[in-house]
Scaffold this motif. Structure first.
Motif, PDB file in Angstrom:
ATOM      1  N   ASP A  24       0.784  -1.252   0.000  1.00  0.00           N
ATOM      2  CA  ASP A  24       0.000   0.000   0.000  1.00  0.00           C
ATOM      3  C   ASP A  24       0.818   1.305   0.000  1.00  0.00           C
ATOM      4  OD1 ASP A  24      -1.552  -2.094   0.887  1.00  0.00           O
ATOM      5  OD2 ASP A  24      -2.228  -1.116   2.707  1.00  0.00           O
TER       6      ASP A  24
ATOM      7  N   GLN B  65       4.069   0.583   2.322  1.00  0.00           N
ATOM      8  CA  GLN B  65       4.269  -0.668   3.054  1.00  0.00           C
ATOM      9  C   GLN B  65       5.435  -1.394   2.411  1.00  0.00           C
ATOM     10  OE1 GLN B  65       1.857  -2.241   5.805  1.00  0.00           O
ATOM     11  NE2 GLN B  65       2.549  -0.135   5.962  1.00  0.00           N
TER      12      GLN B  65
ATOM     13  N   ARG C  63      -7.481  -0.778  11.729  1.00  0.00           N
ATOM     14  CA  ARG C  63      -6.238  -0.308  11.113  1.00  0.00           C
ATOM     15  C   ARG C  63      -6.440   0.716   9.992  1.00  0.00           C
ATOM     16  NH1 ARG C  63      -6.448  -5.889   9.528  1.00  0.00           N
ATOM     17  NH2 ARG C  63      -6.959  -6.142   7.334  1.00  0.00           N
ATOM     18  N   ASP C  64      -5.292   1.222   9.527  1.00  0.00           N
ATOM     19  CA  ASP C  64      -5.187   2.098   8.357  1.00  0.00           C
ATOM     20  C   ASP C  64      -5.822   3.477   8.582  1.00  0.00           C
ATOM     21  OD1 ASP C  64      -4.204  -0.306   7.409  1.00  0.00           O
ATOM     22  OD2 ASP C  64      -5.985  -0.787   6.236  1.00  0.00           O
TER      23      ASP C  64
ATOM     24  N   GLU D 137     -10.566  -2.155   4.393  1.00  0.00           N
ATOM     25  CA  GLU D 137      -9.212  -1.661   4.671  1.00  0.00           C
ATOM     26  C   GLU D 137      -9.033  -0.270   4.040  1.00  0.00           C
ATOM     27  OE1 GLU D 137      -6.564  -5.685   4.865  1.00  0.00           O
ATOM     28  OE2 GLU D 137      -6.892  -4.974   2.849  1.00  0.00           O
TER      29      GLU D 137
ATOM     30  N   TRP E 259      -4.162  -8.656  -3.940  1.00  0.00           N
ATOM     31  CA  TRP E 259      -3.734  -9.638  -2.929  1.00  0.00           C
ATOM     32  C   TRP E 259      -3.876 -11.081  -3.418  1.00  0.00           C
ATOM     33  CZ3 TRP E 259      -0.307  -8.798   0.372  1.00  0.00           C
ATOM     34  CH2 TRP E 259      -0.231  -7.610   1.082  1.00  0.00           C
TER      35      TRP E 259
HETATM   36  C1  FRU Z   1      -4.028  -3.488   2.755  1.00  0.00           C
HETATM   37  C2  FRU Z   1      -3.401  -3.961   4.052  1.00  0.00           C
HETATM   38  C3  FRU Z   1      -3.744  -2.984   5.168  1.00  0.00           C
HETATM   39  C4  FRU Z   1      -2.615  -3.196   6.127  1.00  0.00           C
HETATM   40  C5  FRU Z   1      -1.445  -3.457   5.205  1.00  0.00           C
HETATM   41  C6  FRU Z   1      -0.434  -4.425   5.747  1.00  0.00           C
HETATM   42  O1  FRU Z   1      -3.379  -3.955   1.627  1.00  0.00           O
HETATM   43  O2  FRU Z   1      -3.857  -5.268   4.356  1.00  0.00           O
HETATM   44  O3  FRU Z   1      -5.017  -3.164   5.724  1.00  0.00           O
HETATM   45  O4  FRU Z   1      -2.397  -2.089   6.948  1.00  0.00           O
HETATM   46  O5  FRU Z   1      -1.987  -3.958   4.006  1.00  0.00           O
HETATM   47  O6  FRU Z   1       0.697  -4.482   4.946  1.00  0.00           O
END
Ligand code: FRU
Length: 497
Positions: free
Chosen positions: A24, A40, A151-152, A203, A293
């Motif tokens: 991300d 990420q 999260r996020d 997410e 994913w």
């Molecule tokens: C989305 C995700 C987020 C998380 C990150 C982990 O692609 O799953 O929700 O913060 O990637 O790498």
């Protein structure tokens, strides 16, 4: 003419890390002349692993300089996705001398013995334009007593109430929180039950106003949904339109029904928008992770894995009584376009003859086509392969067919045709197709429909051709621009890649 296509899939005007795994985009913020892009990052491997925040900066959104890793795992866990803001008024107390950057991110911790996961929100700040970061000693700043997936965080300054607002993913919903100082957060509302798609975990949300032509603005919420093995589409992004009163997001009637997709391709995920774009610019700029994913860990690149989409400008338009999101590549791209072909009122065979002399890997096709005929552009073609961007007139659909686009066998759901309806066209169909070695991004009808797909040509390629059954002039106009000229991606050491 044939070109020896090296096994180099790295795009020239799309950001990819110098080495290893990226997913991300994170912490996108504009500050003192630089667009920051954190991401990420797994600095020690080619597949997803303990997450860090990688970092790159750009002055034009096309040429990126990769900087050292910004945030590393610590005693609270690894560093999952999040956002960054400029604290202009020192609400945090971190910046006595001059404004600086604050990152708001998820700490993710997995207990080794039980495998129990905890996700909570933390802060880090930088006083030197994002070059070095200090974690806040009071971390974490926000926990949830019941949600495991929490999260996020995406944070923005909400002027009418002089408050920070956080939107954060909570399993199958999003929650909104408010804060005066980024350190203390109060729950405001929850959104999502029974709304849109719940095919996967929610997410990477975002919430922002977009100006409308009629004056005023309309709020847009973006929510990514994770992969579900039962859905062939894998991970993707949906959006809602509505109103936000400082506490609660109220969706438009249309937003309550079926999900609306931001992109009809397979490779645009976890996308969010830049913070702190100056008022005099006024754009809402978006970038997504150009993968899925379902197969992200398997794509056949060497040395690095993962790229971002082209940066895009988001706008809203009212159509048939509903608001819809439109996207266009950022205008900066036109500054590096080098026109290599321009044709008008032409047939498929004439266009193909002219296109065959071009040997481009990173380019843009801008075409207006007559919708009374089926037509397709075959891109990155080899002897027996090519990705097709086409128009199917019977179904009134734009599509990308990557069934025979090269290497497709790393996942059974990778090959296929991805299409989107486009009805109500009154004249020729306008298509902008951005190609960058291993990616195809189609912006159809001035960005009303977008399809983003990865492709992996297997070897020798001969470029572009046009296919159409009709001998009629099926193309009103066609321009091709080389996009590799003038762009170089600079690595951490300052050397050209
Ligand atoms: C989305 C995700 C987020 C998380 C990150 C982990 O692609 O799953 O929700 O913060 O990637 O790498």
């Amino acid at each position: 003419m044939t070109t020896m296509h090296t096994q180099n899939y790295r795009g020239t005007y799309h950001f990819s890390p110098r080495e290893n795994w990226m997913n991300d985009p994170n912490g996108m913020v504009y500050f003192q002349g630089e667009y920051h892009l954190f991401f990420q990052y797994h600095p020690f491997g080619m597949t997803w692993g303990p997450m860090h925040w990688g970092h790159a900066v750009s002055k034009d959104l096309l040429t990126w300089e990769e900087l050292p890793v910004a945030l590393e795992p610590d005693e609270h866990g690894t560093i999952f996705s999040g956002s960054a803001v400029v604290d202009w008024n020192n609400t945090t107390g971190f910046f006595e001398e001059e404004p600086g950057l604050v990152a708001i991110f998820t700490h993710h911790k997995e207990l080794p013995d039980t495998g129990k996961v905890t996700q909570y929100q933390s802060l880090a700040f930088s006083k030197d334009k994002g070059r070095t970061w200090m974690k806040y000693e009071g971390n974490p700043v926000l926990r949830h007593e019941s949600y495991v997936d929490f999260r996020d965080p995406k944070v923005f300054w909400h002027e009418p109430f002089s408050q920070w607002v956080m939107i954060i993913a909570c399993g199958q919903t999003v929650c909104l929180y408010r804060s005066p100082n980024l350190k203390e957060w109060t729950f405001a509302s929850e959104f999502g039950q029974g709304m849109g798609s719940h095919d996967g975990v929610w997410e990477c949300p975002d919430l922002f106003p977009l100006p409308t032509k009629a004056g005023g603005s309309k709020w847009v919420m973006i929510v990514s949904i994770g992969d579900n093995p039962e859905c062939v589409e894998g991970s993707r992004i949906q959006y809602f339109t509505g109103e936000f009163d400082g506490e609660r997001f109220v969706p438009d009637a249309r937003s309550k029904g079926e999900a609306r997709w931001l992109d009809y391709g397979r490779d645009n995920y976890a996308g969010v928008t830049w913070s702190d774009i100056p008022d005099e610019d006024g754009r809402r700029l978006f970038i997504g992770w150009m993968s899925n994913w379902k197969y992200a860990n398997l794509t056949p690149t060497e040395g690095y894995r993962g790229a971002m989409t082209a940066p895009r400008e988001l706008q809203l338009e009212q159509w048939n009584g509903e608001w819809r999101l439109i996207q266009q590549p950022v205008r900066e791209i036109t500054k590096v376009q080098k026109e290599v072909l321009s044709l008008s009122q032409t047939t498929a065979s004439e266009a193909s003859a002219k296109l065959s002399s071009l040997q481009l890997e990173s380019y843009e096709i801008h075409a207006r086509i007559y919708t009374a005929h089926d037509i397709g552009f075959r891109l990155q073609t080899g002897s027996d392969e090519g990705a097709i961007v086409g128009w199917n007139r019977t179904e009134a659909k734009v599509y990308v067919d990557r069934s025979r686009s090269g290497i497709t066998n790393f996942h059974p759901d990778f090959p296929g045709v991805h299409s989107a309806s486009l009805t109500g066209l009154t004249g020729p169909l306008e298509l902008r197709i951005l190609v960058d070695r291993s990616s195809v991004e189609v912006f159809a009808d001035e960005g009303r429909v977008v399809i983003t797909d990865l492709i992996y040509p297997s070897g020798v390629t001969t470029g572009v051709s046009v296919i159409a059954e009709s001998e009629q002039p099926v193309i009103e106009s066609l321009a091709v621009y080389d996009l590799s000229a003038g762009i170089q991606t600079v690595s951490m050491t300052g050397k050209e890649k």
